[in-house]
Design a protein around this motif. Sequence first.
Motif, PDB file in Angstrom:
ATOM      1  N   PHE A 164       0.505  -1.317   0.120  1.00 42.68           N
ATOM      2  CA  PHE A 164      -0.142  -0.112   0.168  1.00 42.68           C
ATOM      3  C   PHE A 164       0.526   1.208   0.036  1.00 42.68           C
ATOM      4  O   PHE A 164       0.464   2.490  -0.067  1.00 42.68           O
ATOM      5  CB  PHE A 164      -0.902  -0.142   0.717  1.00 42.68           C
ATOM      6  N   MET A 165       2.375   1.208   0.235  1.00 38.95           N
ATOM      7  CA  MET A 165       2.552   2.544   0.577  1.00 38.95           C
ATOM      8  C   MET A 165       4.434   2.189   0.702  1.00 38.95           C
ATOM      9  O   MET A 165       4.509   0.447   0.615  1.00 38.95           O
ATOM     10  CB  MET A 165       2.460   3.045   2.133  1.00 38.95           C
ATOM     11  N   MET A 217       7.125  -0.111  16.259  1.00 39.70           N
ATOM     12  CA  MET A 217       5.634  -0.054  17.678  1.00 39.70           C
ATOM     13  C   MET A 217       5.291   1.403  17.264  1.00 39.70           C
ATOM     14  O   MET A 217       4.051   1.455  17.142  1.00 39.70           O
ATOM     15  CB  MET A 217       5.789  -0.718  19.062  1.00 39.70           C
ATOM     16  N   ALA A 218       6.088   2.422  17.077  1.00 39.21           N
ATOM     17  CA  ALA A 218       5.534   3.783  17.407  1.00 39.21           C
ATOM     18  C   ALA A 218       4.335   4.115  16.111  1.00 39.21           C
ATOM     19  O   ALA A 218       3.699   5.182  16.060  1.00 39.21           O
ATOM     20  CB  ALA A 218       6.707   4.640  17.487  1.00 39.21           C
ATOM     21  N   VAL A 219       4.484   2.756  14.814  1.00 37.73           N
ATOM     22  CA  VAL A 219       3.613   3.261  13.832  1.00 37.73           C
ATOM     23  C   VAL A 219       2.166   2.186  13.805  1.00 37.73           C
ATOM     24  O   VAL A 219       1.606   2.284  12.506  1.00 37.73           O
ATOM     25  CB  VAL A 219       4.174   3.248  12.302  1.00 37.73           C
ATOM     26  N   HIS A 220       2.331   1.772  14.537  1.00 38.88           N
ATOM     27  CA  HIS A 220       0.672   1.552  14.634  1.00 38.88           C
ATOM     28  C   HIS A 220      -0.737   1.908  15.439  1.00 38.88           C
ATOM     29  O   HIS A 220       0.062   2.325  17.313  1.00 38.88           O
ATOM     30  CB  HIS A 220       0.617  -0.896  15.372  1.00 38.88           C
ATOM     31  N   ALA A 221      -1.071   1.256  15.327  1.00 45.27           N
ATOM     32  CA  ALA A 221      -2.503   2.076  15.823  1.00 45.27           C
ATOM     33  C   ALA A 221      -3.335   0.781  17.430  1.00 45.27           C
ATOM     34  O   ALA A 221      -2.521   1.505  18.926  1.00 45.27           O
ATOM     35  CB  ALA A 221      -3.971   1.724  15.143  1.00 45.27           C
ATOM     36  N   LEU A 222      -2.569  -0.875  17.074  1.00 45.48           N
ATOM     37  CA  LEU A 222      -2.571  -1.256  18.433  1.00 45.48           C
ATOM     38  C   LEU A 222      -1.201  -1.553  19.122  1.00 45.48           C
ATOM     39  O   LEU A 222      -0.336  -1.253  18.342  1.00 45.48           O
ATOM     40  CB  LEU A 222      -2.868  -2.347  17.934  1.00 45.48           C
ATOM     41  N   ALA A 262      -4.029   2.675   8.781  1.00 42.14           N
ATOM     42  CA  ALA A 262      -4.281   3.952   9.575  1.00 42.14           C
ATOM     43  C   ALA A 262      -3.406   4.756  10.327  1.00 42.14           C
ATOM     44  O   ALA A 262      -4.159   6.109  10.468  1.00 42.14           O
ATOM     45  CB  ALA A 262      -5.059   4.005  10.391  1.00 42.14           C
ATOM     46  N   ALA A 263      -2.068   4.097  11.390  1.00 40.83           N
ATOM     47  CA  ALA A 263      -1.456   5.385  11.966  1.00 40.83           C
ATOM     48  C   ALA A 263      -0.153   5.469  11.369  1.00 40.83           C
ATOM     49  O   ALA A 263       0.280   6.559  11.306  1.00 40.83           O
ATOM     50  CB  ALA A 263      -1.126   4.258  12.655  1.00 40.83           C
ATOM     51  N   VAL A 264       0.098   5.010  10.228  1.00 43.07           N
ATOM     52  CA  VAL A 264       1.496   5.318   9.286  1.00 43.07           C
ATOM     53  C   VAL A 264       1.796   6.236   9.066  1.00 43.07           C
ATOM     54  O   VAL A 264       3.014   7.448   9.618  1.00 43.07           O
ATOM     55  CB  VAL A 264       1.609   4.200   8.832  1.00 43.07           C
ATOM     56  N   SER A 265       0.618   7.315   8.815  1.00 40.41           N
ATOM     57  CA  SER A 265       1.029   8.743   8.224  1.00 40.41           C
ATOM     58  C   SER A 265       0.725   9.766   9.420  1.00 40.41           C
ATOM     59  O   SER A 265       0.828  10.196  10.127  1.00 40.41           O
ATOM     60  CB  SER A 265      -0.591   9.014   7.231  1.00 40.41           C
ATOM     61  N   TYR A 266      -0.630   9.094   9.535  1.00 39.96           N
ATOM     62  CA  TYR A 266      -1.298   9.677  11.038  1.00 39.96           C
ATOM     63  C   TYR A 266      -0.686  10.482  12.473  1.00 39.96           C
ATOM     64  O   TYR A 266      -0.462  11.936  12.863  1.00 39.96           O
ATOM     65  CB  TYR A 266      -2.331   9.048  12.060  1.00 39.96           C
ATOM     66  N   LYS A 267       0.212   9.626  12.367  1.00 36.20           N
ATOM     67  CA  LYS A 267       1.803   9.301  13.756  1.00 36.20           C
ATOM     68  C   LYS A 267       2.659  10.329  13.409  1.00 36.20           C
ATOM     69  O   LYS A 267       3.021  11.054  14.379  1.00 36.20           O
ATOM     70  CB  LYS A 267       1.607   7.648  14.283  1.00 36.20           C
ATOM     71  N   TYR A 274       2.468  12.670  11.793  1.00 41.15           N
ATOM     72  CA  TYR A 274       1.372  14.666  11.325  1.00 41.15           C
ATOM     73  C   TYR A 274       2.517  15.483  11.728  1.00 41.15           C
ATOM     74  O   TYR A 274       3.289  15.273  13.426  1.00 41.15           O
ATOM     75  CB  TYR A 274       0.270  14.694  11.928  1.00 41.15           C
ATOM     76  N   ALA A 275       2.961  16.324  10.790  1.00 44.64           N
ATOM     77  CA  ALA A 275       3.921  17.100  11.363  1.00 44.64           C
ATOM     78  C   ALA A 275       3.725  18.790  12.487  1.00 44.64           C
ATOM     79  O   ALA A 275       4.360  19.285  13.371  1.00 44.64           O
ATOM     80  CB  ALA A 275       4.416  17.908  10.326  1.00 44.64           C
ATOM     81  N   GLY A 276       2.380  18.380  12.742  1.00 48.66           N
ATOM     82  CA  GLY A 276       1.600  18.914  13.594  1.00 48.66           C
ATOM     83  C   GLY A 276       1.889  18.443  14.857  1.00 48.66           C
ATOM     84  O   GLY A 276       2.198  19.167  16.377  1.00 48.66           O
ATOM     85  N   GLY A 277       2.638  17.191  14.739  1.00 43.72           N
ATOM     86  CA  GLY A 277       2.556  16.665  16.560  1.00 43.72           C
ATOM     87  C   GLY A 277       1.275  15.766  16.456  1.00 43.72           C
ATOM     88  O   GLY A 277       0.003  16.187  16.281  1.00 43.72           O
ATOM     89  N   VAL A 278       0.813  15.549  17.624  1.00 44.65           N
ATOM     90  CA  VAL A 278      -0.556  14.565  18.529  1.00 44.65           C
ATOM     91  C   VAL A 278      -0.125  15.468  20.003  1.00 44.65           C
ATOM     92  O   VAL A 278       0.380  13.956  20.658  1.00 44.65           O
ATOM     93  CB  VAL A 278      -0.562  12.933  17.882  1.00 44.65           C
TER      94      VAL A 278
END
Length: 265
Positions: free
Chosen positions: A146-147, A207-212, A249-254, A256-260
């Motif tokens: 997918f990526m 582990m940092a790039v997974h939702a679970l 779901a998480a790999v681009s979300y996490k 994000y340049a603005g941080g979470v």
Amino acid sequence: MANQLQAEGTAVITGGASGIGAATALRFAALGMRVAVLDVNRQAGEAIRAQLGEGASFHMCDVSDAAAVERVAATIEQEGPPVRMLFTSAGLIPNCESVLDMDMDAHERMWRVNYFGTVHACRSFGRRMALLRRGNIVTVSSINSFMPLPLPAYNPGKAAISRLTQLLAVELGRQGVRVNSVAPTYVMTPPLRQRMEAGLRDERKMMAVHALDQLPTPEDIAEAVAFLCSDSARAITGVTLPVDSGWLAAVSYKTYAGGVPWGEG
Ligand SMILES: NC(=O)c1ccc[n+]([C@@H]2O[C@H](COP(=O)([O-])OP(=O)(O)OC[C@H]3O[C@@H](n4cnc5c(N)ncnc54)[C@H](O)[C@@H]3O)[C@@H](O)[C@H]2O)c1
């Protein structure tokens, strides 16, 4: 789910001597199918066969060799019962490299095993399923279909397997054969474990790039394969199903340049 899977006939698993293939072989044996394992690792293949119950067979077979796969398919056909399920798990897992510097012999070998090996198995066993107008094929793709990930032989090969899965789904759909793919994220099988131990994969980054907060086990992948082959999935064909602890779901979300600000977990 067990009673929704047509648990009769033969399940063929390429790469069934280890990891995801071995877990899937055990899952289908537990469902009552006769399992045939194709692999190049004789010792591990015989060890799995011994766990698979009566009628199980191991076939020493390099899936990159179309004629060898066809010979094994003919043997399995003669020995019966008919092949109702094919899972193409045989594959090589690479290390990171760049397109410009990659080893072209290793590149070619990876395509021969991962992509052409899938093609060969799908042709030999898919043809037979089509004649009997019944069967399920599940190929093995990857989240990286997918990526992009920096695995220049492996990554395009997995994308090609997902596309091949769609082509076969359309070719075989009217002949009673469904064709799907599973796309695992990192699964702790021997090749991944070896790379972790060699410092070639970083657990924290992984582990940092997974939702679970946990990775799928080989058994989790086997469960998804069993679902795809069951009557519960009778309307599903041509899909690549991520079994990825939310990586996609998480790999681009996490990143994000603005941080979470509510925490990265
Ligand atoms: N483990 C992961 O993180 C992961 C993630 C995504 C996709 N996958 C895919 O899952 C599949 C299985 O990987 P695994 O992690 O279980 O690896 P594994 O090494 O445990 O199992 C692969 C099996 O394929 C066999 N094999 C290799 N070359 C072969 C050949 N030419 N002919 C026949 N058999 C051959 C090996 O002997 C081995 O038994 C592969 O297609 C891999 O790309 C794995």
